[in-house]
Design an enzyme around this catalytic site. Structure first.
Site, mmCIF file in Angstrom:
data_model
loop_
_atom_site.group_PDB
_atom_site.id
_atom_site.type_symbol
_atom_site.label_atom_id
_atom_site.label_comp_id
_atom_site.label_asym_id
_atom_site.label_seq_id
_atom_site.Cartn_x
_atom_site.Cartn_y
_atom_site.Cartn_z
ATOM 1 N N ASP A 38 0.867 -1.182 0.000
ATOM 2 C CA ASP A 38 0.000 0.000 0.000
ATOM 3 C C ASP A 38 0.892 1.217 0.000
ATOM 4 O O ASP A 38 1.964 1.224 0.605
ATOM 5 C CB ASP A 38 -0.997 -0.004 1.156
ATOM 6 C CG ASP A 38 -0.357 0.021 2.522
ATOM 7 O OD1 ASP A 38 -0.068 1.122 3.020
ATOM 8 O OD2 ASP A 38 -0.164 -1.061 3.097
ATOM 9 N N ASP A 129 -9.360 3.976 6.389
ATOM 10 C CA ASP A 129 -8.148 3.860 7.199
ATOM 11 C C ASP A 129 -8.422 4.550 8.542
ATOM 12 O O ASP A 129 -8.429 5.776 8.637
ATOM 13 C CB ASP A 129 -6.996 4.532 6.455
ATOM 14 C CG ASP A 129 -5.689 4.522 7.228
ATOM 15 O OD1 ASP A 129 -5.670 4.038 8.373
ATOM 16 O OD2 ASP A 129 -4.686 5.013 6.689
ATOM 17 N N GLU A 131 -7.176 4.982 12.221
ATOM 18 C CA GLU A 131 -6.079 4.777 13.151
ATOM 19 C C GLU A 131 -5.857 5.972 14.073
ATOM 20 O O GLU A 131 -4.867 6.037 14.793
ATOM 21 C CB GLU A 131 -4.787 4.445 12.400
ATOM 22 C CG GLU A 131 -4.430 5.433 11.310
ATOM 23 C CD GLU A 131 -3.244 4.988 10.474
ATOM 24 O OE1 GLU A 131 -2.112 5.231 10.912
ATOM 25 O OE2 GLU A 131 -3.471 4.401 9.389
#
Length: 246
Positions: A38, A129, A131
């Site tokens: 990625d 995503d 986080e």
């Protein structure tokens, strides 16, 4: 995932969690299958383009590319990476880096407008995503996450993938099991035979095994990922009915 934005030390120090079969779930034996990196703008060292043909020739069938972040950031390399990946036959995943301190629906709209659909040939489902909490407590972050996922699914027509790491999910998301219907992409760098799976997911779909990988065609270190073939045929998952395994 975005290696300059959060500490890999935190992820490496995640404590192991024993996996227990939940009522109604049958444990699935994970099987590592196709691999891929990625990438974000950080992998374009000195502005150099990624050689996606070299990535594919090295045996990698997919890659995840950062598309957007928050309400205003678009990866300047997203469009050329997307086009070159297709010419090289690399399946494309795209992700939005969540900023939960900002409202979810416009972030989902920015992402969807940038990727211009995730339903074509060689397209993996959209990725959130997650986080960072943005300062939200678990209940508010859980609500934010569900609202984002609902909006992206409505705009793209596909159930999104959730990317996270175990300690974040267990603390910031209170180890909630409310999201097990979404595919899990888990970051776990401990070097074990299997990653730690939080939130009562029965298994993982993608596993980010390291942020220090090396792949031909990509300058500098990059994240490396595996697909779990126990989740089904990768070609179908990536809208690639004629894309053979290597």
């Amino acid at each position: 995932m975005d290696t300059k934005r959060w500490s890999s030390t935190v992820r490496r120090n995640c404590t192991a969690l024993s996996l227990v079969a939940l009522a109604g779930f049958v444990p699935v034996t994970a099987q590592a299958g196709p691999s891929g990196p990625d990438v974000s703008s950080w992998q374009h060292v000195d502005g150099r383009m990624i050689d996606w043909h070299a990535v594919r020739a090295a045996g990698h069938q997919f890659a995840m590319v950062k598309a957007t972040e928050g309400l205003h950031y678009v990866n300047p390399y997203f469009v050329p990476d997307s086009l070159l990946m297709r010419t090289a036959g690399v399946a494309r995943g795209t992700y939005h880096f969540a900023r939960p301190e900002l409202p979810p629906e416009p972030q989902a709209a920015l992402y969807a407008a940038t990727v211009l659909g995730q339903n074509g040939p060689l397209d993996l489902p959209p990725v959130l995503d997650l986080e960072t909490s943005g300062g939200l407590p678990p209940d508010a972050l859980i609500d934010w996450t569900q609202r984002y996922l609902n909006t992206v699914q409505a705009l793209t027509g596909r159930a999104p993938i959730i990317y996270t790491y175990p300690n974040f999910w267990k603390t910031a998301m209170a180890d909630t099991s409310l999201f097990t219907r979404y595919p899990l992409w888990i970051a776990d760098y401990r070097g074990e035979a299997e990653p730690e799976v939080p939130g009562n997911w029965p298994t993982w779909t993608f596993w980010q095994t390291t942020d220090r990988g090396s792949i031909p065609g990509i300058g500098g270190a990059t994240d490396l990922n595996l697909y779990n073939t126990a989740q089904g045929d990768f070609a179908r998952f990536a809208n690639m009915p004629s894309f053979g395994s290597s």
